[in-house]
Design a protein around this motif. Structure first.
Motif: not given
Length: 363
Positions: A112-129
């Motif tokens: 029941d777990t899916i991970v989808v990635t977005s290789g070109n996403e631009d946020s400067g955030a780090s870590g979780v949430d």
């Protein structure tokens, strides 16, 4: 054929030794150049299909599919099977959809777990949430974890590298273990010159060497557990490129198809870079919550340009755990099983190498 490069998925099932087509699957919002089927992930009766060039500006779950104002934002589609009938269960978008983010760069599913990635996403955030709205680091990449309760999907986490960098493309590739509580995300173009486990991330002296980030889940909470580099990380090795990443329980294998050593077999000399782009695989084990580097794996017939480990799979069976490693540009003219590896008369014919990984060693 009026929707050029829209993409499709074909499902086949086996009865005895006979295969038949069971379904022909398209996106619920088919459009030209969406490339539906760019990546697939299957777990039991649930199928995830990625379309990284889909254009809708929707966010989250089951939003408006028809607003094509965010070119190449990307989408993922979840299908389930009941009996022999497939139906779409969900339409997934990033929680911070942006043009050219390419949500659906890669995906994996476990239960029941899916991970989808977005290789070109631009946020400067780090870590979780972290802060999804800060688009200050171009093509840094991100991953989105979705969890299903009954038949309803919701986003559980937004994951970033601990050292996001421009053009690192965190999210290429990705792998979940079979329990869905360990997630490994690659950043093929990460630049640090660190080696081994949890090294110094800030020195970007090895351009495009690549890195892996391991996340573990307890309950509904994800934390980064490890930062992994090749023990011989070098510029342009591209750790994890293609689909060169697989995880099974507490074992992880990752490839660097552009690695250059002329070593052969297991744990050879990593320092002689006279076989450009021959490729290598690295095996890591987790014991007691800690990750350890185990083995350096080269083809028994290493040659320049063979690109070993562009695709890897670790699979368990009643007889043990095996690793399958591809070398799509290998040149031998051998056929079937265990033929002559030294006859390089069939350029780029390709080969697969099978390794026995059981049992897992202790520290």
């Amino acid at each position: 054929n009026s929707a050029t490069d829209s993409g499709a998925v074909y499902v086949f099932t086996r009865s005895g030794t006979t295969w038949t087509q069971q379904a022909y699957i398209k996106a619920s919002n088919t459009n030209a150049e969406d490339v539906f089927g760019h990546r697939l992930a299957l777990s039991g009766e649930t199928l995830v299909v990625c379309a990284p060039f889909e254009d809708s500006a929707a966010t989250g779950l089951n939003g408006n599919q028809n607003d094509n104002s965010a070119a190449f934002a990307g989408a993922a589609y979840v299908f389930t099977r009941s009996g022999t009938t497939w139906s779409q269960q969900a339409y997934l978008k990033a929680s911070n959809t942006g043009a050219d983010d390419r949500f659906g760069t890669a995906a994996d599913i476990s239960g029941d777990t899916i991970v989808v990635t977005s290789g070109n996403e631009d946020s400067g955030a780090s870590g979780v949430d972290g802060n999804q709205a800060d688009n200050s680091v171009s093509n840094a990449g991100a991953a989105y974890v979705f969890e299903r309760s009954g038949s309803i999907w919701s986003q559980q986490a937004y994951l970033k590298a601990s050292n996001p960098g421009a053009d690192d493309e965190f999210g290429l590739p990705v792998a979940l273990n079979r329990f869905g509580d360990t997630l490994v995300i690659g950043a093929v173009f990460e630049d640090s010159n660190a080696t081994g486990i949890n090294g110094e991330q800030s020195n970007n002296g090895a351009t495009d060497s690549g890195a892996l980030y391991v996340f573990a889940r307890s309950g509904a909470t994800w934390v980064q557990q490890a930062y992994l580099k090749a023990p011989n990380a070098e510029a342009n090795d591209w750790l994890g490129n293609g689909k060169g990443l697989s995880v099974y329980d507490d074992r992880l294998v990752v490839g660097a198809a552009n690695e250059d050593s002329n070593a052969t077999g297991i744990d050879g000399n990593q320092a002689n870079n006279s076989a450009a782009d021959s490729g290598a695989a690295y095996l890591y084990d987790r014991v007691g919550g800690q990750w350890f580097y185990r083995s350096y794996i080269k083809a028994p017939n290493t040659n320049a340009g063979d690109q070993l480990c562009y695709n890897t799979v670790i699979a368990g069976s009643p007889t043990g755990v095996r690793m399958f490693v591809t070398s799509f540009a290998e040149d031998s003219a051998a056929t079937t099983i265990n033929g002559n590896q030294s006859d390089n008369s069939a350029a780029d014919a390709g080969a697969v190498y099978v390794y026995d990984l059981s049992p897992q060693p202790e520290v």
